[in-house]
Design a protein around this motif. Structure first.
Motif, PDB file in Angstrom:
ATOM      1  N   GLU A 293      -1.578  63.269  72.482  1.00 38.83           N
ATOM      2  CA  GLU A 293      -0.465  63.022  71.561  1.00 38.83           C
ATOM      3  C   GLU A 293       0.787  63.769  72.007  1.00 38.83           C
ATOM      4  OE1 GLU A 293      -3.327  62.403  67.631  1.00 38.83           O
ATOM      5  OE2 GLU A 293      -2.682  64.402  68.274  1.00 38.83           O
ATOM      6  N   SER A 294       0.605  65.005  72.468  1.00 35.81           N
ATOM      7  CA  SER A 294       1.746  65.788  72.948  1.00 35.81           C
ATOM      8  C   SER A 294       2.367  65.139  74.177  1.00 35.81           C
ATOM      9  CB  SER A 294       1.297  67.211  73.298  1.00 35.81           C
ATOM     10  OG  SER A 294       0.784  67.877  72.169  1.00 35.81           O
ATOM     11  N   TRP A 295       1.516  64.643  75.077  1.00 35.41           N
ATOM     12  CA  TRP A 295       2.005  63.984  76.299  1.00 35.41           C
ATOM     13  C   TRP A 295       2.798  62.726  75.938  1.00 35.41           C
ATOM     14  CZ3 TRP A 295       1.268  65.702  81.382  1.00 35.41           C
ATOM     15  CH2 TRP A 295       1.702  64.820  82.380  1.00 35.41           C
ATOM     16  N   GLU A 296       2.276  61.917  75.011  1.00 40.27           N
ATOM     17  CA  GLU A 296       2.968  60.692  74.602  1.00 40.27           C
ATOM     18  C   GLU A 296       4.305  61.021  73.935  1.00 40.27           C
ATOM     19  OE1 GLU A 296       2.290  57.509  75.206  1.00 40.27           O
ATOM     20  OE2 GLU A 296       0.595  58.167  76.421  1.00 40.27           O
ATOM     21  N   ALA A 297       4.322  62.058  73.109  1.00 41.83           N
ATOM     22  CA  ALA A 297       5.563  62.456  72.449  1.00 41.83           C
ATOM     23  C   ALA A 297       6.606  62.919  73.473  1.00 41.83           C
ATOM     24  CB  ALA A 297       5.283  63.561  71.434  1.00 41.83           C
ATOM     25  N   ASN A 298       6.167  63.683  74.476  1.00 38.88           N
ATOM     26  CA  ASN A 298       7.081  64.140  75.518  1.00 38.88           C
ATOM     27  C   ASN A 298       7.550  62.968  76.383  1.00 38.88           C
ATOM     28  OD1 ASN A 298       8.328  66.448  77.070  1.00 38.88           O
ATOM     29  ND2 ASN A 298       7.048  65.581  78.693  1.00 38.88           N
ATOM     30  N   ARG A 299       6.661  62.009  76.629  1.00 40.60           N
ATOM     31  CA  ARG A 299       7.009  60.826  77.418  1.00 40.60           C
ATOM     32  C   ARG A 299       8.140  60.033  76.751  1.00 40.60           C
ATOM     33  NH1 ARG A 299       4.369  55.645  77.210  1.00 40.60           N
ATOM     34  NH2 ARG A 299       4.754  54.404  79.091  1.00 40.60           N
ATOM     35  N   LEU A 300       8.102  59.938  75.432  1.00 48.70           N
ATOM     36  CA  LEU A 300       9.157  59.227  74.707  1.00 48.70           C
ATOM     37  C   LEU A 300      10.488  59.976  74.807  1.00 48.70           C
ATOM     38  CD1 LEU A 300       7.077  58.109  71.618  1.00 48.70           C
ATOM     39  CD2 LEU A 300       8.086  56.605  73.348  1.00 48.70           C
ATOM     40  N   ILE A 301      10.434  61.309  74.812  1.00 51.61           N
ATOM     41  CA  ILE A 301      11.644  62.098  75.052  1.00 51.61           C
ATOM     42  C   ILE A 301      12.180  61.803  76.450  1.00 51.61           C
ATOM     43  CG2 ILE A 301      12.528  64.438  75.407  1.00 51.61           C
ATOM     44  CD1 ILE A 301      12.099  64.236  72.541  1.00 51.61           C
ATOM     45  N   ALA A 302      11.297  61.814  77.452  1.00 52.48           N
ATOM     46  CA  ALA A 302      11.708  61.601  78.839  1.00 52.48           C
ATOM     47  C   ALA A 302      12.287  60.211  79.055  1.00 52.48           C
ATOM     48  CB  ALA A 302      10.518  61.827  79.776  1.00 52.48           C
ATOM     49  N   GLN A 303      11.832  59.229  78.291  1.00 54.70           N
ATOM     50  CA  GLN A 303      12.344  57.865  78.403  1.00 54.70           C
ATOM     51  C   GLN A 303      13.649  57.650  77.633  1.00 54.70           C
ATOM     52  OE1 GLN A 303       9.133  55.364  77.076  1.00 54.70           O
ATOM     53  NE2 GLN A 303       8.064  55.451  79.042  1.00 54.70           N
ATOM     54  N   GLY A 304      14.078  58.643  76.872  1.00 51.91           N
ATOM     55  CA  GLY A 304      15.299  58.495  76.096  1.00 51.91           C
ATOM     56  C   GLY A 304      15.128  57.665  74.844  1.00 51.91           C
ATOM     57  N   LYS A 305      13.882  57.552  74.348  1.00 55.01           N
ATOM     58  CA  LYS A 305      13.632  56.798  73.119  1.00 55.01           C
ATOM     59  C   LYS A 305      13.605  57.704  71.892  1.00 55.01           C
ATOM     60  CE  LYS A 305      11.228  53.048  75.460  1.00 55.01           C
ATOM     61  NZ  LYS A 305       9.934  52.340  75.680  1.00 55.01           N
ATOM     62  N   ILE A 306      13.259  58.958  72.095  1.00 49.70           N
ATOM     63  CA  ILE A 306      13.328  60.000  71.071  1.00 49.70           C
ATOM     64  C   ILE A 306      14.186  61.114  71.658  1.00 49.70           C
ATOM     65  CG2 ILE A 306      12.009  61.668  69.705  1.00 49.70           C
ATOM     66  CD1 ILE A 306      11.519  58.827  68.812  1.00 49.70           C
ATOM     67  N   HIS A 307      14.988  61.760  70.815  1.00 45.06           N
ATOM     68  CA  HIS A 307      15.979  62.709  71.321  1.00 45.06           C
ATOM     69  C   HIS A 307      15.820  64.081  70.671  1.00 45.06           C
ATOM     70  CE1 HIS A 307      17.917  59.215  73.064  1.00 45.06           C
ATOM     71  NE2 HIS A 307      17.826  58.626  71.892  1.00 45.06           N
ATOM     72  N   PRO A 308      16.232  65.133  71.387  1.00 39.27           N
ATOM     73  CA  PRO A 308      16.183  66.471  70.794  1.00 39.27           C
ATOM     74  C   PRO A 308      17.089  66.569  69.579  1.00 39.27           C
ATOM     75  CG  PRO A 308      17.241  66.532  72.966  1.00 39.27           C
ATOM     76  CD  PRO A 308      16.774  65.138  72.741  1.00 39.27           C
ATOM     77  N   THR A 309      16.782  67.527  68.724  1.00 34.59           N
ATOM     78  CA  THR A 309      17.578  67.736  67.508  1.00 34.59           C
ATOM     79  C   THR A 309      18.232  69.118  67.533  1.00 34.59           C
ATOM     80  OG1 THR A 309      15.653  68.580  66.306  1.00 34.59           O
ATOM     81  CG2 THR A 309      16.055  66.211  66.186  1.00 34.59           C
ATOM     82  N   LEU A 310      18.607  69.564  68.712  1.00 41.17           N
ATOM     83  CA  LEU A 310      19.167  70.905  68.888  1.00 41.17           C
ATOM     84  C   LEU A 310      20.552  71.004  68.259  1.00 41.17           C
ATOM     85  CD1 LEU A 310      18.532  73.636  70.351  1.00 41.17           C
ATOM     86  CD2 LEU A 310      19.927  72.764  72.243  1.00 41.17           C
ATOM     87  N   SER A 311      20.727  72.002  67.411  1.00 40.80           N
ATOM     88  CA  SER A 311      22.023  72.186  66.757  1.00 40.80           C
ATOM     89  C   SER A 311      22.772  73.406  67.260  1.00 40.80           C
ATOM     90  CB  SER A 311      21.840  72.307  65.239  1.00 40.80           C
ATOM     91  OG  SER A 311      21.023  73.421  64.913  1.00 40.80           O
ATOM     92  N   ARG A 312      22.034  74.451  67.656  1.00 36.57           N
ATOM     93  CA  ARG A 312      22.673  75.695  68.060  1.00 36.57           C
ATOM     94  C   ARG A 312      21.744  76.452  69.001  1.00 36.57           C
ATOM     95  NH1 ARG A 312      24.980  80.537  64.052  1.00 36.57           N
ATOM     96  NH2 ARG A 312      25.877  81.808  65.708  1.00 36.57           N
ATOM     97  N   THR A 313      22.339  77.229  69.896  1.00 28.14           N
ATOM     98  CA  THR A 313      21.552  78.003  70.857  1.00 28.14           C
ATOM     99  C   THR A 313      21.957  79.471  70.814  1.00 28.14           C
ATOM    100  OG1 THR A 313      21.386  76.071  72.304  1.00 28.14           O
ATOM    101  CG2 THR A 313      20.882  78.202  73.276  1.00 28.14           C
ATOM    102  N   TYR A 314      20.949  80.338  70.850  1.00 34.96           N
ATOM    103  CA  TYR A 314      21.140  81.783  70.860  1.00 34.96           C
ATOM    104  C   TYR A 314      20.649  82.338  72.193  1.00 34.96           C
ATOM    105  CZ  TYR A 314      21.434  81.321  65.720  1.00 34.96           C
ATOM    106  OH  TYR A 314      21.781  80.962  64.436  1.00 34.96           O
ATOM    107  N   THR A 315      20.925  83.599  72.439  1.00 38.70           N
ATOM    108  CA  THR A 315      20.349  84.282  73.591  1.00 38.70           C
ATOM    109  C   THR A 315      19.074  85.006  73.162  1.00 38.70           C
ATOM    110  OG1 THR A 315      21.523  86.363  73.209  1.00 38.70           O
ATOM    111  CG2 THR A 315      22.663  84.671  74.526  1.00 38.70           C
ATOM    112  N   LEU A 316      18.324  85.487  74.145  1.00 41.24           N
ATOM    113  CA  LEU A 316      17.100  86.226  73.847  1.00 41.24           C
ATOM    114  C   LEU A 316      17.391  87.456  72.985  1.00 41.24           C
ATOM    115  CD1 LEU A 316      14.201  85.531  74.772  1.00 41.24           C
ATOM    116  CD2 LEU A 316      14.446  87.256  76.560  1.00 41.24           C
ATOM    117  N   ASP A 317      18.512  88.110  73.246  1.00 46.33           N
ATOM    118  CA  ASP A 317      18.870  89.300  72.474  1.00 46.33           C
ATOM    119  C   ASP A 317      19.244  88.974  71.029  1.00 46.33           C
ATOM    120  OD1 ASP A 317      18.503  91.306  74.452  1.00 46.33           O
ATOM    121  OD2 ASP A 317      20.371  90.685  75.422  1.00 46.33           O
ATOM    122  N   GLN A 318      19.515  87.702  70.749  1.00 52.54           N
ATOM    123  CA  GLN A 318      19.909  87.284  69.401  1.00 52.54           C
ATOM    124  C   GLN A 318      18.776  86.642  68.621  1.00 52.54           C
ATOM    125  OE1 GLN A 318      23.048  84.649  70.759  1.00 52.54           O
ATOM    126  NE2 GLN A 318      24.656  86.134  70.236  1.00 52.54           N
TER     127      GLN A 318
END
Length: 446
Positions: free
Chosen positions: A372-397
């Motif tokens: 299931e994890s492989w299939e979910a990642n495959r859909l990300i790689a194909q551009g059919k499902i997309h990340p939902t990233l809103s903000r990025t921090y550093t390790l210190d944060q």
């Protein structure tokens, strides 16, 4: 670690050169400490501050065992399990590490007075242990967080049923919020190359969880035309559930808490949206001791207004106690309530008459198996499902990042840069990226 980062950023470092890189004796990691598990005793959950319990420090590089790999972590992400670890709720994770440490001589490595946390990563394989044939030093990878021993027959039909199933970085040590992570090689999957390091790291846990809970036959077994009620439809889990419903031909009914979140759902392509702030449901009395079925009726009426009179086929349930009674009620006869997480409380209450007499099903769902994890990642790689990233921090944060997630001040997923010196690095497939750039950035800056 600079020579490892230089090799990654060079872009032409051979597998042999990666394999010959000198590995450090220690690396920077985000930890919690065993001698601090009582530091928040007597403090209400929401007042517990992850900035006080999460430490960024040097830790020793663990021994590499058979079937394992070291990964240079370019980026990671924050999940609720990191928040739970940081506030030592509902239990301290050191109990998990102690039990795992008793399993074998090799697992004793995990039972330490500190816990390196984090259940997501993107990065580059540095070295593999004996018996690993699929992955090589230099491979660009992401990791799912299922850790299994697979020595029992119980898990061979569905590895989530393995009696030694654990979540890496939560129930095991040496997680992804670090410069180097120790993983089992069967956690590794190819990095989607149209994404940056931080974008590629962010979907892992929640994307696979949503796939199993909604799409897989082990979860909701969603089909085209299903009406799917999604609580928190713009959040870390809900944002992927919304995408899977749309991608699979279902009709997501997206429940959100404000208009800003409603607009995110519209960007993803959803049309049927319920704003809780407008409806002002009170599913429980002020004391939280008794539910109000009249509010369930009002929710059901609102749903039918949006669907043209149809009820819900599948509820994507993760808030838990606050919403579970309503979720059971509004599901159609023969429908399914899939449940995980319970972020508002684990002790669910519902009126069993509406479940039993209407042949509804409650299906428990927890992360995902390797397939299931492989299939979910495959859909990300194909551009059919997309990340939902809103903000990025550093390790210190990381402490601040975990606090923001703890207080629900985020949308979608929150990323963390580990070795990557800045955002925006790691893309190899620019053509696919440009094709989907609006979807990739749908949550950015919100």
């Amino acid at each position: 670690m600079q020579h490892i980062l230089d090799a990654i950023q060079a872009g032409d470092t051979s597998a042999e050169d990666f394999a010959n890189l000198e590995l450090p004796e220690s690396y920077r990691a985000v930890t919690v400490h065993k001698d601090e598990v009582d530091m928040f005793e007597g403090i209400p959950s929401k007042e517990k501050d992850p900035r006080k319990s999460l430490h960024v420090e040097d830790v020793a590089l663990p021994e590499l065992g058979p079937g394992e790999a070291y990964v240079a972590v370019m980026a990671s992400a924050i999940n609720y399990n990191t928040v739970w670890t940081s506030i030592f709720e509902p239990v301290s994770t050191f109990g998990f590490l102690e039990r795992y440490g008793r399993l074998s001589e090799l697992t004793k490595r995990h039972d330490l007075p500190y816990h390196v946390v984090g259940s997501d990563l993107s990065g580059v394989v540095l070295k593999t242990g004996p018996g690993v044939t699929k992955w090589n030093a230099g491979d660009r990878v992401v990791a799912h967080c299922l850790s299994v021993e697979m020595e029992s027959a119980d898990g061979h039909n569905d590895s989530m049923l393995d009696p030694e199933q654990r979540i890496w970085g939560f129930e095991t040590n040496f997680g992804g919020l670090a410069e180097i992570a120790l993983v089992k090689s069967n956690q590794l999957m190819p990095k989607p190359e149209h994404l940056t390091w931080e974008e590629a790291a962010s979907p892992g846990l929640v994307n696979s969880t949503a796939y199993r809970q909604l799409v897989s036959k082990n979860g909701g077994d969603m089909k085209q035309g299903d009406n799917v009620l999604i609580w928190g439809a713009s959040g870390g889990l809900g944002g992927f559930a919304t995408q899977y419903a749309l991608n699979g031909g279902a009709n997501p009914i997206c429940v959100v808490s404000n208009e800003e979140k409603a607009e995110i759902c519209r960007k993803m392509g959803a049309e049927l949206i319920i704003n809780r702030s407008d409806e002002k449901w009170q599913f429980w009395n002020e004391e939280g001791t008794q539910q109000n079925p009249k509010e369930w009726l009002r929710l059901g009426k609102k749903i039918r207004e949006l669907t043209g009179g149809e009820d819900i086929d599948i509820v994507f349930e993760h808030p838990g106690r606050e919403t579970f009674g309503a979720s059971v009620f509004v599901t159609r006869k023969g429908g399914t309530i899939t449940t995980c997480a319970s972020t508002t409380g684990y002790m669910h209450e519902y009126d069993n008459r509406y479940l039993w007499m209407n042949l509804k099903r409650i299906v428990s769902s927890h992360f995902a198996n390797y397939r299931e994890s492989w299939e979910a990642n495959r859909l990300i790689a194909q551009g059919k499902i997309h990340p939902t990233l809103s903000r990025t921090y550093t390790l210190d944060q990381v402490g601040q990042a975990a606090l923001d997630v703890h207080h629900n001040k985020h949308q979608g997923k929150v990323g963390v840069l580990a070795l990557s010196p800045s955002e925006g690095l790691g893309v190899l497939n620019t053509e696919l990226r440009e094709k989907h750039i609006d979807k990739i950035n749908a949550f950015r800056g919100v």
